[in-house]
Design an enzyme around this catalytic site. Structure first.
Site, PDB file in Angstrom:
ATOM      1  N   PRO A   1     -10.278   4.871  -2.918  1.00  0.00           N
ATOM      2  CA  PRO A   1      -9.965   3.537  -2.177  1.00  0.00           C
ATOM      3  C   PRO A   1      -9.654   4.114  -0.906  1.00  0.00           C
ATOM      4  O   PRO A   1      -8.656   4.828  -0.660  1.00  0.00           O
ATOM      5  CB  PRO A   1      -8.561   2.973  -2.946  1.00  0.00           C
TER       6      PRO A   1
ATOM      7  N   CYS B   1      -9.198   2.660   3.065  1.00  0.00           N
ATOM      8  CA  CYS B   1      -8.867   1.466   3.961  1.00  0.00           C
ATOM      9  C   CYS B   1      -9.938   1.559   5.127  1.00  0.00           C
ATOM     10  O   CYS B   1     -10.309   2.422   5.686  1.00  0.00           O
ATOM     11  CB  CYS B   1      -7.515   1.891   4.669  1.00  0.00           C
TER      12      CYS B   1
ATOM     13  N   ALA C   1      -7.136   0.240  -0.359  1.00  0.00           N
ATOM     14  CA  ALA C   1      -5.789  -0.253  -0.651  1.00  0.00           C
ATOM     15  C   ALA C   1      -5.677  -1.737  -0.348  1.00  0.00           C
ATOM     16  O   ALA C   1      -6.056  -2.008   0.891  1.00  0.00           O
ATOM     17  CB  ALA C   1      -4.850   0.471   0.023  1.00  0.00           C
TER      18      ALA C   1
ATOM     19  N   GLN D   1      -7.206  -1.231  -5.700  1.00  0.00           N
ATOM     20  CA  GLN D   1      -5.853  -0.607  -5.536  1.00  0.00           C
ATOM     21  C   GLN D   1      -4.751  -1.576  -4.898  1.00  0.00           C
ATOM     22  O   GLN D   1      -5.020  -1.957  -3.742  1.00  0.00           O
ATOM     23  CB  GLN D   1      -5.840   0.903  -4.653  1.00  0.00           C
TER      24      GLN D   1
ATOM     25  N   TYR E   1       3.771   4.519   0.961  1.00  0.00           N
ATOM     26  CA  TYR E   1       4.161   3.211   0.962  1.00  0.00           C
ATOM     27  C   TYR E   1       5.350   2.512   0.142  1.00  0.00           C
ATOM     28  O   TYR E   1       5.908   3.497  -0.298  1.00  0.00           O
ATOM     29  CB  TYR E   1       2.542   2.376   0.704  1.00  0.00           C
TER      30      TYR E   1
ATOM     31  N   ARG F   1      -1.664   5.313  -8.568  1.00  0.00           N
ATOM     32  CA  ARG F   1      -1.759   6.362  -7.802  1.00  0.00           C
ATOM     33  C   ARG F   1      -0.414   7.022  -7.623  1.00  0.00           C
ATOM     34  O   ARG F   1       0.696   6.224  -7.109  1.00  0.00           O
ATOM     35  CB  ARG F   1      -2.420   6.073  -6.561  1.00  0.00           C
TER      36      ARG F   1
ATOM     37  N   GLY G   1     -13.732  10.483  -1.489  1.00  0.00           N
ATOM     38  CA  GLY G   1     -13.768   9.290  -0.420  1.00  0.00           C
ATOM     39  C   GLY G   1     -14.657   9.964   0.850  1.00  0.00           C
ATOM     40  O   GLY G   1     -15.573   9.381   0.808  1.00  0.00           O
ATOM     41  N   ARG G   2     -14.098  10.691   1.647  1.00  0.00           N
ATOM     42  CA  ARG G   2     -14.789  10.844   2.793  1.00  0.00           C
ATOM     43  C   ARG G   2     -16.237  11.341   2.589  1.00  0.00           C
ATOM     44  O   ARG G   2     -17.134  11.194   3.480  1.00  0.00           O
ATOM     45  CB  ARG G   2     -14.189  11.772   3.634  1.00  0.00           C
TER      46      ARG G   2
END
Length: 370
Positions: free
Chosen positions: A25, A27, A59, A104, A186, A233, A327-328
């Protein structure tokens, strides 16, 4: 077909995935009052045909106050639910066979009311469009961030309701996996970590009480979302002497498993510390996932700078984790799953209009293995 571990099926609770690859996930900060935009349509349709067995939507805030920035995706309104539903309807039309979508759910806590990462200056908003953030204690995220308000019992009840409502919206959208964000600094991580939680009530004061609010949210989401897969997570380490450790992560994972949570994605960091005990935290994520998997017995996902197919395959094959989140590398190469399959000797079904690009004698392409 090769028996490469990365491309074997995975059972997440009631959900069967065709392989062990998840799109992490990530952003995007491109929503409008929480509503998915044309950017999300392009983003998720592309990832739907990436070869990943599971595509995790970024997210997603459970309330306006729970957003990181004004551009964050949210699932707190009918308009937001409708907008995401439209995107998912189109993404499913182009998805490879067996690919599922997850989401997420998150509350930013004291990391909210922030600039988008590419905007200057960093840190909290200072203009009229800022909002007061919530946290377990009145401790700012960093020096250039606004002081949060300590959450009251009424605030915590409202947040639990927000998670419940967002989970119900996700289930209505046909999303098969819901992940609770208890990491990356978070709100739920803020409650879990002794670095950010200085309360001396039912929600803080010792390790058990610091877990209490994240576990309350986990129970709430588990009950609200019905017969779909629920994960979390979690933080494997704060990388600080007085912060969370792998023992805390294992204890939390064990508790999550006991209340019916199907998997844990193990990451680290997110609570700023002046002298972290490691330089490159992401290098340690597979070993953190392995420890949580071994000691708690929960299905586990590894995440963090997983770049190439052999690296991902080795993580699964060695038993460090049951799934990898990438991800990346998917942003850089939206066909990462196709290329990983080729490198590992596995055949994936290409969408018919793209089949001409599949490596082979008749396509004319001779892709070199990594």
């Amino acid at each position: 077909m090769s028996a490469a571990p990365l491309f074997t099926p995975l059972q997440l609770g009631p959900v069967t995935l065709p392989n062990r690859i998840a799109v992490a996930p990530m952003c995007q900060y491109m929503a409008n009052d929480g509503c998915a935009s044309a950017w999300h349509m392009q983003h998720l349709m592309t990832l739907a045909m990436s070869g990943a067995g599971l595509v995790m939507i970024e997210a997603t805030a459970v309330s306006r106050r729970g957003r990181i920035t004004h551009g964050c995706l949210g699932l707190y309104s009918d308009a937001g639910e409708d907008a995401l539903g439209t995107v998912l309807e189109q993404a499913r039309r182009v998805a490879l066979p067996g690919t599922e979508f997850g989401i997420q759910l998150s509350h930013a806590g004291r990391k909210g009311s922030a600039h988008r990462p590419w905007e200057a200056p960093g840190g909290s908003l200072s203009s009229g469009d800022a909002w007061t953030t919530l946290a377990p204690s009145e401790i700012a995220h960093r020096d250039n961030w606004a002081l949060p308000q300590a959450a009251s019992e009424e605030d915590l009840d409202r947040i639990a309701d927000d998670f419940r409502n967002a989970a119900m919206r996700a289930a209505r959208l046909g999303i098969k996996v819901v992940e609770i964000h208890i990491a990356h600094g978070y709100l739920l991580h803020q409650f879990h970590s002794p670095l950010s939680n200085r309360r001396q009530d039912a929600w803080g004061g010792d390790a058990e009480r610091r877990m209490a609010f994240p576990l309350r949210i986990a129970r709430t989401v588990r009950a609200a979302a019905g017969g779909i897969a629920i994960g979390a997570r979690i933080t494997g380490s704060d990388w600080a002497e007085d912060g969370l450790t792998i023992a805390d992560a294992t204890t939390l994972a064990t508790q999550l498993k006991a209340i019916g949570i199907d998997y844990a994605c193990v990451t680290s960091s997110g609570i700023p510390v002046s002298n972290p005990t490691v330089a490159n935290a992401e290098d340690h994520h597979p070993s953190l996932a392995e420890a949580v998997r071994r000691q708690s017995g929960i299905t586990t996902r590894a995440v963090g700078m997983i770049i190439d197919a052999q690296q991902a395959n080795d993580i699964i094959g060695s038993g460090q984790a049951d799934q990898v989140a990438i991800g990346r590398a998917f942003l850089d190469d939206p066909r990462w799953g196709w290329h990983a399959a080729f490198d590992l000797g596995v055949t994936l079904p290409y969408p018919s209009p793209y089949a001409w690009a599949a490596p082979g004698e008749w396509s004319g392409l001779k892709r070199r293995k990594a």
